[in-house]
Design a protein around this motif. Sequence first.
Motif, mmCIF file in Angstrom:
data_model
loop_
_atom_site.group_PDB
_atom_site.id
_atom_site.type_symbol
_atom_site.label_atom_id
_atom_site.label_comp_id
_atom_site.label_asym_id
_atom_site.label_seq_id
_atom_site.Cartn_x
_atom_site.Cartn_y
_atom_site.Cartn_z
ATOM 1 N N GLU A 349 45.741 41.421 26.689
ATOM 2 C CA GLU A 349 44.664 41.059 27.544
ATOM 3 C C GLU A 349 44.915 38.954 27.238
ATOM 4 O O GLU A 349 45.765 38.991 26.559
ATOM 5 C CB GLU A 349 43.419 41.220 26.493
ATOM 6 N N LEU A 350 43.751 38.612 27.953
ATOM 7 C CA LEU A 350 44.384 36.888 28.451
ATOM 8 C C LEU A 350 42.745 36.367 26.781
ATOM 9 O O LEU A 350 41.705 37.253 27.661
ATOM 10 C CB LEU A 350 43.517 35.925 29.608
ATOM 11 N N VAL A 351 42.715 35.778 26.384
ATOM 12 C CA VAL A 351 41.968 35.286 25.725
ATOM 13 C C VAL A 351 41.884 33.702 25.216
ATOM 14 O O VAL A 351 42.694 33.232 25.802
ATOM 15 C CB VAL A 351 42.467 35.401 23.926
ATOM 16 N N THR A 411 33.111 27.444 18.878
ATOM 17 C CA THR A 411 34.009 28.616 19.326
ATOM 18 C C THR A 411 33.846 29.433 19.827
ATOM 19 O O THR A 411 33.073 29.901 19.643
ATOM 20 C CB THR A 411 35.385 28.447 18.474
ATOM 21 N N PHE A 412 33.714 29.021 21.321
ATOM 22 C CA PHE A 412 33.553 30.489 22.001
ATOM 23 C C PHE A 412 35.239 31.050 22.555
ATOM 24 O O PHE A 412 36.361 30.624 23.012
ATOM 25 C CB PHE A 412 33.247 29.885 23.948
ATOM 26 N N ARG A 413 34.849 32.047 22.197
ATOM 27 C CA ARG A 413 35.947 32.938 22.569
ATOM 28 C C ARG A 413 35.460 34.310 23.120
ATOM 29 O O ARG A 413 34.718 35.325 22.983
ATOM 30 C CB ARG A 413 36.668 33.468 21.057
ATOM 31 N N VAL A 414 36.666 34.464 24.527
ATOM 32 C CA VAL A 414 36.877 35.180 25.187
ATOM 33 C C VAL A 414 37.663 35.956 25.643
ATOM 34 O O VAL A 414 38.838 35.090 25.186
ATOM 35 C CB VAL A 414 36.222 33.859 26.861
ATOM 36 N N VAL A 415 37.502 37.381 25.590
ATOM 37 C CA VAL A 415 38.418 37.497 25.723
ATOM 38 C C VAL A 415 38.342 38.833 26.940
ATOM 39 O O VAL A 415 37.424 39.897 27.297
ATOM 40 C CB VAL A 415 38.988 39.436 24.687
ATOM 41 N N LEU A 416 39.518 39.038 28.121
ATOM 42 C CA LEU A 416 39.550 39.131 29.436
ATOM 43 C C LEU A 416 40.828 40.173 29.521
ATOM 44 O O LEU A 416 41.777 40.022 29.486
ATOM 45 C CB LEU A 416 39.461 37.756 30.260
ATOM 46 N N PRO A 417 40.023 41.357 30.086
ATOM 47 C CA PRO A 417 40.837 42.483 30.520
ATOM 48 C C PRO A 417 42.149 41.914 31.933
ATOM 49 O O PRO A 417 41.651 40.954 32.776
ATOM 50 C CB PRO A 417 40.908 43.711 31.188
ATOM 51 N N THR A 418 43.359 42.234 32.035
ATOM 52 C CA THR A 418 44.760 41.827 32.865
ATOM 53 C C THR A 418 45.074 43.270 33.716
ATOM 54 O O THR A 418 44.728 44.437 32.794
ATOM 55 C CB THR A 418 45.404 41.012 31.752
ATOM 56 N N GLU A 419 45.638 42.571 34.865
ATOM 57 C CA GLU A 419 46.472 44.731 34.597
ATOM 58 C C GLU A 419 47.503 44.892 33.848
ATOM 59 O O GLU A 419 47.214 46.049 33.983
ATOM 60 C CB GLU A 419 46.880 44.048 36.170
ATOM 61 N N ALA A 420 47.598 44.707 32.869
ATOM 62 C CA ALA A 420 48.404 44.740 31.984
ATOM 63 C C ALA A 420 47.769 45.889 30.703
ATOM 64 O O ALA A 420 48.439 46.418 30.064
ATOM 65 C CB ALA A 420 50.119 44.403 31.677
ATOM 66 N N SER A 421 46.597 45.278 30.470
ATOM 67 C CA SER A 421 45.782 45.460 29.608
ATOM 68 C C SER A 421 45.328 47.216 29.570
ATOM 69 O O SER A 421 45.346 47.899 30.904
ATOM 70 C CB SER A 421 44.712 44.638 29.154
#
Length: 421
Positions: A349-351, A411-421
Motif C-alpha cells: 500500500e501507499l503510506v 503527524t497525519f498518517r494516511v494509508v491508501l490501497p493500490t492495484e498491487a495491495s
Amino acid sequence: MARGIGRSAASQVFIALSIAVVVTALLTSGLLLFEGQRSARAEAERVTHAVAQTLADSPEVRAALAADGARATPVLQPIATAVIDDAPVDFVTIMDADGTRATHPDPRQIGRTYLGTIPAAPVPLTEEFTGTLGPSLRTIAPVEQDGRLVGWVSVGVTVETVSAAIVPRLLAALGIGAALVIAGVAGALLARRFTRRLAGDLPAGEIRDTLAAAESMRTLGEALRAQTHEHGNRLHAAVALLELGRTEEAIDLLSASAQRSQSLVDQVTARSEGDPTVAALLLGKTAQAAERGVELTVDLDPGAPQSLLPPIDQVALVGNLLDNAVDAAAAGDAPRWVRVRLARTAEAELVLEISDSGPGIPAHLRSRVFERGFSTKPAGAEGRGVGLALARALVDDIGGSIVIAAHPPTTFRVVLPTEAS
C-alpha cells in the motif's frame, strides 16, 4: 469523475430530514403520552386522597361511626352516594375500625369485609388494588373521634376511568406528532429544492468530486503562485547583485535555488511508480512554505506505488493536509518545519505521512479533527473549512485509513490501497 450511481444529493437530504422528523415526532408523541398517563394517575391519587381525608374529617361521619360503627349505614350511605355523584370518584366505602363496610356502591357488599389494605397504624394509604369493581387507585384514611380510631374511609377511581381520561391527551399527542411530521416534511421539501438548485441532480459522490476538483485547482494555483513569486524574488535579487558587480554572489543565489528544486526533481525521477502531479505539487508547496518561514522537506521512497485515487483527488488530499500542516507550523515557535514522506508498506500500500512542528492537538479535540471547519491551528483560528473533512472523505471512499498521532509532533498518517495491495 463520478463515483457510482445513486440518489441525488437533494433526494438524500430529503430522505435524511424526513427520517429525522418522523423519529422526532414519534419520540415527542411517546413522551407526551407517557407524561399524560403519569399526570392522569397522579391526578387520580390526589383526588382520592383529598376526598377520603375530607370525609374522614367530617363531624357527621365521625359521630355516626363512633355511635353505631358498621350499623350506621342509614346515615352514611346517603353521604357516600352524594359524594360519588358530585366528585370525580367511582366509589366511597366507609367502614368501622375492623374493616366491616357500612357503605358501598353495591348494597350487597354492605356488611362485608373491606378487600383493600388496612394500614397497621392510623395513617392514610394510597394503592392500586383489585376489588369488587375491578382494578382501582384508592386512598384509605382513618376516622378518629376523641383520639380513638373509630373507622376508615376508602375512596377510589377505577383504572378504566383513569385510562379514559388519557384519551384526550392521546389525541393531543397524536395531533402534535402529525403537525411535526407535516411541518418537517414541508421543511425537507424546501431543503431538497434548495439543494437541487445548488447541486442539480448530482449524487453526493459527484459533489465530493466537484469539491475535490475545486480544492485541487486552489491548491495547485497557490503552489504555482508561491513558486513564481519565489523565483521572481530570487531573480530580482540576482539582478541587483549583478548590477552591483557581485557576480559570484548572484551565481551562488541562483545555483542554490536550482539545487534545492533539483533535489526534489531527482527524487521524483527516481520514483518508478506514482503520479508526477503530486510531485509537482510538492515542488510548489516547498516555495509556498518558504514564503511563510516554514522549511518543507520531502522524503520520496523510489518504490512508493501509485494509489487508487485519481490525480485530482490526490492533489486535494495532499494539498489540504500540507496546507493544514504549514498553517500549524507557521503559528508555532521556531524552528518551523513540515516533513512529508511517501513510501510503500509491507502490504504494497501507499503510506503518506505529514508531520509539522506546530503546538499539537489537545486530547479532547482529537476526535473532532476531521469535522467540517476543524484545523490543527491554535485555539481561536478560523480553520480551513472543509479541508480535513474532505481529506477524510476521499480516503474513506477508496477504503483507506487516516489517523493522527496522539502526541507531538502532529503527524497525519494516511494509508491508501493500490492495484498491487
